[in-house]
Write an enzyme that holds these catalytic residues in place. Structure first.
Site, mmCIF file in Angstrom:
data_model
loop_
_atom_site.group_PDB
_atom_site.id
_atom_site.type_symbol
_atom_site.label_atom_id
_atom_site.label_comp_id
_atom_site.label_asym_id
_atom_site.label_seq_id
_atom_site.Cartn_x
_atom_site.Cartn_y
_atom_site.Cartn_z
ATOM 1 N N TRP A 32 0.839 -1.198 0.000
ATOM 2 C CA TRP A 32 0.000 0.000 0.000
ATOM 3 C C TRP A 32 0.877 1.252 0.000
ATOM 4 O O TRP A 32 0.573 2.225 -0.683
ATOM 5 C CB TRP A 32 -0.941 -0.032 1.188
ATOM 6 C CG TRP A 32 -2.055 0.976 1.189
ATOM 7 C CD1 TRP A 32 -2.527 1.637 2.276
ATOM 8 C CD2 TRP A 32 -2.855 1.423 0.089
ATOM 9 N NE1 TRP A 32 -3.550 2.493 1.911
ATOM 10 C CE2 TRP A 32 -3.772 2.362 0.567
ATOM 11 C CE3 TRP A 32 -2.863 1.116 -1.284
ATOM 12 C CZ2 TRP A 32 -4.704 3.018 -0.244
ATOM 13 C CZ3 TRP A 32 -3.796 1.771 -2.104
ATOM 14 C CH2 TRP A 32 -4.700 2.693 -1.580
ATOM 15 N N LYS B 8 -5.676 1.281 7.958
ATOM 16 C CA LYS B 8 -6.848 0.401 7.996
ATOM 17 C C LYS B 8 -6.729 -0.681 9.071
ATOM 18 O O LYS B 8 -7.032 -1.851 8.842
ATOM 19 C CB LYS B 8 -7.098 -0.237 6.630
ATOM 20 C CG LYS B 8 -7.302 0.789 5.510
ATOM 21 C CD LYS B 8 -7.422 0.126 4.157
ATOM 22 C CE LYS B 8 -7.705 1.165 3.076
ATOM 23 N NZ LYS B 8 -6.594 2.100 2.895
ATOM 24 N N GLY C 81 -10.698 3.559 1.207
ATOM 25 C CA GLY C 81 -10.946 2.968 -0.102
ATOM 26 C C GLY C 81 -12.292 3.377 -0.679
ATOM 27 O O GLY C 81 -12.845 4.396 -0.290
ATOM 28 N N ALA D 182 -4.145 -2.049 -3.676
ATOM 29 C CA ALA D 182 -2.849 -1.631 -4.182
ATOM 30 C C ALA D 182 -2.520 -2.290 -5.514
ATOM 31 O O ALA D 182 -1.913 -1.675 -6.400
ATOM 32 C CB ALA D 182 -1.770 -1.954 -3.150
ATOM 33 N N LYS E 115 -14.195 -3.609 7.836
ATOM 34 C CA LYS E 115 -14.364 -4.339 6.573
ATOM 35 C C LYS E 115 -13.355 -5.473 6.462
ATOM 36 O O LYS E 115 -13.625 -6.497 5.824
ATOM 37 C CB LYS E 115 -14.294 -3.395 5.391
ATOM 38 C CG LYS E 115 -13.066 -2.500 5.314
ATOM 39 C CD LYS E 115 -11.976 -3.038 4.440
ATOM 40 C CE LYS E 115 -10.824 -2.063 4.310
ATOM 41 N NZ LYS E 115 -9.753 -2.507 3.428
ATOM 42 N N ASP F 51 -15.941 0.025 0.148
ATOM 43 C CA ASP F 51 -14.718 -0.559 0.695
ATOM 44 C C ASP F 51 -14.968 -1.960 1.240
ATOM 45 O O ASP F 51 -14.140 -2.867 1.091
ATOM 46 C CB ASP F 51 -14.170 0.349 1.803
ATOM 47 C CG ASP F 51 -12.671 0.202 1.990
ATOM 48 O OD1 ASP F 51 -12.020 -0.440 1.160
ATOM 49 O OD2 ASP F 51 -12.155 0.747 2.983
ATOM 50 N N SER G 5 -7.812 -9.464 -2.008
ATOM 51 C CA SER G 5 -8.016 -9.227 -0.579
ATOM 52 C C SER G 5 -7.246 -10.239 0.261
ATOM 53 O O SER G 5 -7.580 -11.421 0.302
ATOM 54 C CB SER G 5 -9.507 -9.306 -0.233
ATOM 55 O OG SER G 5 -9.691 -9.252 1.164
ATOM 56 N N ASN H 218 -7.188 -10.346 3.465
ATOM 57 C CA ASN H 218 -8.032 -10.767 4.581
ATOM 58 C C ASN H 218 -8.977 -11.889 4.163
ATOM 59 O O ASN H 218 -9.169 -12.856 4.893
ATOM 60 C CB ASN H 218 -8.817 -9.571 5.126
ATOM 61 C CG ASN H 218 -7.924 -8.606 5.880
ATOM 62 O OD1 ASN H 218 -7.544 -8.848 7.012
ATOM 63 N ND2 ASN H 218 -7.558 -7.507 5.224
ATOM 64 N N VAL I 140 0.630 -9.346 6.052
ATOM 65 C CA VAL I 140 -0.175 -9.074 7.236
ATOM 66 C C VAL I 140 -1.641 -8.953 6.845
ATOM 67 O O VAL I 140 -2.003 -8.159 5.967
ATOM 68 C CB VAL I 140 0.278 -7.775 7.935
ATOM 69 C CG1 VAL I 140 -0.656 -7.425 9.082
ATOM 70 C CG2 VAL I 140 1.707 -7.915 8.435
#
Length: 332
Positions: free
Chosen positions: A15, A110, A140, A144, A195, A248, A258, A260, A283
């Site tokens: 990012w 974030k 967002g 990235a 999110k 977002d 994503s 996550n 991460v």
């Protein structure tokens, strides 16, 4: 672009690299703090970040890259923080309130700072004495990876002081980046944190074999959960269906980029947290954020069944299959 304001980015990940790419589209010069000197040397020689978004060619003629954090901070008027929230306190441990005096600080993180359980703006206000009018958020929906490919993306720049919000918005706007300005620093930052939690939930459900029909219900309930929580923490008028909130959430819950959602899918397929972290080598902010949100919510007592389910899976070691089955009876 930003007049005489000098802008710096703190962080060396994907990012941070994407933000550098945006800034270099407009700036005469940009300051960039990266911890590893070998990474700095590589970028100066080859014009690419070796570890993140390595396909992006960087305008090294415009970049002042340094591993001396205090030097970068001192050189800039506006600082954009882009290190993972879990490592922010460690990154800034040698700095003092004096270093940030009269600085404008924007969070592109974030995440929530663990321990004190503070969003980044609150952390800078409490630990460095930065007034809230000097604090902002870059939200967002924006991955990235798509910035790297120069795909049209939208960002919301939020601050209580509209003047410097416009400076940052203008600085990152370019052919493929469009920006809007908001005054909701609490709602945009907490929504950006939440999110990631719901993207974890989406990934867990995907890993367990739940289909698109259930995912639609999960995400529609997620935006309601965001609305309840940010309304309790900072009750102002906001359109939760705008891109900084709903947009977002959607991109983070559904996108192939994503991390996550990817992390959650591994958990749903039976990976342990440690195994998933090792395999991703990135991460997933939602892992740390869900514990922080869960603890913060002991104060507000907002109804958050999806957040509770993710917390129980990751921290109470409850079976994902059992926890999500229990969750299905709480959604509508």
């Amino acid at each position: 672009m930003s007049g005489e304001k000098k802008i710096g980015v703190i962080g060396g990940g994907s990012w941070a690299t994407a933000i550098i790419k945006m800034l270099c589209s407009n700036a005469g010069s940009v300051y960039w703090w990266i911890r590893k000197t070998e990474t700095i040397e590589y970028i100066r020689k080859y014009r690419h970040n070796p570890s993140y978004l390595s396909s992006v060619e960087l305008h090294t003629d415009k970049l002042h890259i340094d591993s001396d954090l205090k030097k970068v901070i001192a050189s800039c008027d506006v600082l954009i923080m882009a290190v993972p929230a879990a490592f922010l306190a460690e990154t800034l441990k040698e700095t003092s309130p004096e270093d940030f005096r009269d600085k404008i600080v924007y969070s592109a993180i974030k995440g929530i700072v663990p321990g004190p359980n503070l969003i980044v703006g609150e952390y800078f206000h409490q630990h460095f004495g930065l007034p809230y009018e000097n604090i902002g958020v870059i939200a967002g929906p924006c991955h990235a990876e798509e910035v790297a490919m120069e795909k049209l993306s939208y960002l919301t720049v939020a601050s209580q002081g509209a003047g410097h919000a416009k400076i940052v918005a203008d600085a990152i706007s370019c052919r493929y980046i469009r920006t809007t300005v908001s005054d909701d620093i609490y709602g945009t930052e907490y929504s950006a944190v939440l999110k990631n939690v719901f993207a974890l939930a989406s990934g867990i459900c995907h890993g367990l074999g739940y289909g698109d029909n259930f995912q639609a219900v999960l995400i529609s309930n997620s935006i309601q959960e965001i609305e309840r929580f940010v309304g309790a923490v900072h009750p102002i008028g906001r359109d939760i269906n705008s891109s900084a909130y709903l947009g977002d959430l959607l991109v983070t819950a559904y996108s192939q980029f994503s991390r996550n959602r990817m992390f959650g899918a591994m958990i749903g397929k039976g990976y342990s947290v440690k195994m998933a972290q090792l395999e991703m080598n990135m991460v997933a902010e939602g892992y740390y954020a869900v514990k922080c949100i869960y603890e913060i919510n002991t104060r507000y007592k907002v109804d958050m069944p999806i957040t509770d389910a993710v917390y129980n899976i990751l921290y109470e070691k409850i079976s994902p299959a059992i926890e999500i089955k229990l969750l299905t009876d709480k959604l509508s």
